[in-house]
Design an enzyme around this catalytic site. Structure first.
Site, PDB file in Angstrom:
ATOM      1  N   LYS A   1      75.726 -25.470  44.268  1.00 27.61           N
ATOM      2  CA  LYS A   1      75.116 -25.354  42.940  1.00 27.61           C
ATOM      3  C   LYS A   1      73.937 -26.325  42.868  1.00 27.61           C
ATOM      4  O   LYS A   1      74.099 -27.523  43.179  1.00 27.61           O
ATOM      5  CB  LYS A   1      76.181 -25.721  41.905  1.00 27.61           C
ATOM      6  CG  LYS A   1      76.066 -25.022  40.575  1.00 27.61           C
ATOM      7  CD  LYS A   1      77.323 -25.348  39.766  1.00 27.61           C
ATOM      8  CE  LYS A   1      77.247 -24.882  38.356  1.00 27.61           C
ATOM      9  NZ  LYS A   1      78.397 -25.347  37.564  1.00 27.61           N
TER      10      LYS A   1
HETATM   11  O1  G3P Z   1      79.741 -25.525  34.357  1.00 27.30           O
HETATM   12  C1  G3P Z   1      78.655 -25.109  33.618  1.00 27.30           C
HETATM   13  C2  G3P Z   1      78.974 -24.753  32.190  1.00 27.30           C
HETATM   14  O2  G3P Z   1      79.926 -23.746  32.155  1.00 27.30           O
HETATM   15  C3  G3P Z   1      79.278 -25.943  31.307  1.00 27.30           C
HETATM   16  O3  G3P Z   1      79.791 -25.559  30.076  1.00 27.30           O
HETATM   17  O4  G3P Z   1      81.065 -26.162  28.056  1.00 27.30           O
HETATM   18  O5  G3P Z   1      79.882 -27.979  29.333  1.00 27.30           O
HETATM   19  O6  G3P Z   1      78.596 -26.308  27.986  1.00 27.30           O
HETATM   20  P1  G3P Z   1      79.833 -26.563  28.807  1.00 27.30           P
END
Ligand code: G3P
Length: 219
Positions: free
Chosen positions: A83
């Site tokens: 990633k």
């Molecule tokens: O891992 C990337 C993404 O899914 C993060 O989500 O909930 O931290 O905005 P969030």
């Protein structure tokens, strides 16, 4: 639509993998920090349970160091997806790793223009963050619609739309209506998708009536 779970907690991953509905895992530095474990140990454990793509994020910000980190992460298992952030160095790294046969997930995407760049860089996945866009008053799902529409115009774009930063089941439903390839979600959201009060009430009524018959299917 493929389902990935967005967590670094191995117990949560094992429980969801047991449903047979889990296609992959995404992690990020914040989730690894939350687990309190060593990154490499977490990745090895996840790849022993899940055969689909497992995203592991680089933490360097310059191309040379990103590439070194990406190559090291890719050696952990064949299903590691490196990633990288959506920056010029990240996309340069994406292009090299993709040409070496490593899957790359380009993360922190917040615009259709960025998604076009990621596809041109040969990303296996683009991760637009719908929840974080919604949080600041933008329309995260409108971005998914734009990216899906754009990618469909070009046969040469092989990048899959991986909807990230999902906050609830309705984000998954909306993404599926648009034909997005993957949803990655916290374990709680995937479990929530199973639930409906009419299912629970209906099952309780069926079981109560069955008990009255005194029968057993296995007897
Ligand atoms: O891992 C990337 C993404 O899914 C993060 O989500 O909930 O931290 O905005 P969030």
């Amino acid at each position: 639509m493929k389902f990935f779970v967005d967590t670094a907690e191995i117990k949560e991953i094992e429980a969801l993998a047991a449903t047979g509905l889990l296609d992959g895992v995404t992690t990020n530095p914040s989730l690894v920090a939350k687990s309190g474990r060593k990154f490499m140990d977490v990745l090895k454990d996840i790849c022993a349970v899940v055969k689909g793509p497992v995203s592991a994020e680089v933490t360097a910000t310059d191309h040379k160091a990103m590439l070194a980190e990406g190559r090291k992460l890719a050696k952990v298992a064949d299903n590691i997806t490196v990633k990288v952030p959506l920056t010029p160095d990240g996309l340069k790294t994406c292009k090299v790793l993709s040409s070496e046969g490593t899957m790359v997930n380009v993360t922190l995407c917040f615009s259709a223009a960025q998604a076009i760049l990621a596809a041109k860089a040969g990303a296996s996945f683009i991760s637009p963050f719908v929840g974080r866009l919604d949080d600041v008053g933008s329309d995260g799902m409108a971005l998914i619609a734009d990216i899906c529409t754009i990618y469909r115009q070009y046969e040469s774009f092989k990048t899959e739309v991986l909807v990230a930063s999902i906050r609830g089941p309705m984000h998954v439903v909306a993404a599926a209506k648009l034909g997005a390839h993957v949803s990655t979600m916290p374990p709680s959201v995937l479990w929530q998708m199973f639930k409906h009060p009419l299912t629970e009430n209906g099952l309780a009524a069926f079981l109560a009536d069955w008990k009255k018959t005194g029968q057993s299917i296995l007897d």
